[in-house]
Scaffold this motif. Structure first.
Motif, mmCIF file in Angstrom:
data_model
loop_
_atom_site.group_PDB
_atom_site.id
_atom_site.type_symbol
_atom_site.label_atom_id
_atom_site.label_comp_id
_atom_site.label_asym_id
_atom_site.label_seq_id
_atom_site.Cartn_x
_atom_site.Cartn_y
_atom_site.Cartn_z
ATOM 1 N N TYR A 254 9.425 72.344 52.119
ATOM 2 C CA TYR A 254 10.784 71.826 52.105
ATOM 3 C C TYR A 254 11.829 72.931 52.111
ATOM 4 O O TYR A 254 12.992 72.696 52.437
ATOM 5 N N LEU B 225 3.635 68.420 55.475
ATOM 6 C CA LEU B 225 4.473 67.285 55.099
ATOM 7 C C LEU B 225 3.782 65.960 55.422
ATOM 8 O O LEU B 225 2.948 65.893 56.323
ATOM 9 N N GLU C 134 7.867 62.165 56.975
ATOM 10 C CA GLU C 134 8.866 63.217 56.752
ATOM 11 C C GLU C 134 8.861 64.213 57.913
ATOM 12 O O GLU C 134 9.918 64.732 58.289
ATOM 13 N N ARG C 135 7.692 64.468 58.452
ATOM 14 C CA ARG C 135 7.605 65.361 59.617
ATOM 15 C C ARG C 135 8.382 64.757 60.788
ATOM 16 O O ARG C 135 9.099 65.458 61.512
#
Length: 259
Positions: A27, A48, A52-53
């Motif tokens: 992050y 990730l 989220e990717r």
């Protein structure tokens, strides 16, 4: 070792551990500035969760690699992320806002369709042809054979779209004002998605159940590559947005739609 030196050593060790963890934290990975190439941090992105990717990819694609200083960024479109975590947060907010806007647009479309329904039930439209032809020929009605020779020298080709209108009522239609847009089912991200637009203002009588073909062309405009792509496009890739504005009948009654 004195107590103060021991405490200092512990602090330094803690900072070293924290720094090492921060370097490994996906992050905190820095986004490339001025580029959409994420290959340099791909190994961290792979750590990730998939969702989220995808948010990171979506943000970088949307921002095209640009990073704006906060004071210059649009608060409704803040492209200020410098790290992966910031990109995830901003993209989440963006998608929520887009979902809210789409919901409002769907409600407006539903209201528009309900208001247009009586007019669409009176007159239907179908796409017949898309073609490129000389401007002089485009001025003639479909099927009309002109005896005049083509203009020499400045003759140019134009895009011509032919539609078929049909009176679905049991009354004669005396006049019709309407617009039609042909929308692409899968538009590019950099375009509005309207492949063709036409405005009709007909005063010729259209008898009950009768069809008529009408041409739509901008005689002042030459043919572009987008026009040629439009002609070659499969019909299944196009949607007809038919919007009759005013229909006047032979008995003096009329149907009207106002935006």
């Amino acid at each position: 070792m004195t107590k103060s030196r021991f405490i200092t050593a512990l602090i330094l060790v803690a900072l070293a551990i924290w720094g090492s963890m921060a370097l490994r934290n996906p992050y905190r990975a820095q986004l490339p500035v001025g580029s959409t190439d994420l290959s340099a941090i791909q190994a961290k992105l792979d750590k990730l969760p998939k969702n989220e990717r995808a948010l990171v990819y979506g943000y970088v694609k949307r921002s095209r690699g640009d990073v704006l200083p906060p004071q210059f960024a649009d608060p409704d479109e803040p492209l200020t992320a410098r790290t992966v975590g910031e990109a995830i947060a901003l993209q989440r907010k963006f998608l929520v806002r887009m979902a809210e806007q789409e919901k409002k647009m769907e409600a407006r479309r539903a209201e528009r369709d309900a208001a247009l329904a009586p007019l669409r039930e009176a007159v239907s439209i179908d796409l017949v042809r898309r073609e490129i032809m000389p401007a002089s020929e485009a001025q003639r009605a479909p099927g009309e054979r002109g005896s005049a020779k083509r203009a020499q020298g400045n003759e140019h080709d134009v895009l011509v779209t032919t539609y078929r209108l049909e009176n679905l009522t049991n009354q004669t239609i005396r006049s019709l004002e309407a617009t039609v847009n042909l929308r692409k089912v899968h538009p590019r991200e950099d375009e509005l998605g309207i492949a063709d637009h036409c405005y009709f203002n007909r005063s010729e009588a259209l008898e009950p159940g009768a069809p008529v073909e009408v041409r739509c062309a901008d005689l002042r405009k030459g043919v572009s590559e987008d026009d040629r792509d439009f002609v070659a496009m499969p019909g299944s890739e196009l949607l007809i947005d038919w919007a009759p504005k005013r229909i006047r009948f032979g008995d003096g009654s009329e149907l009207e739609y106002r935006d």
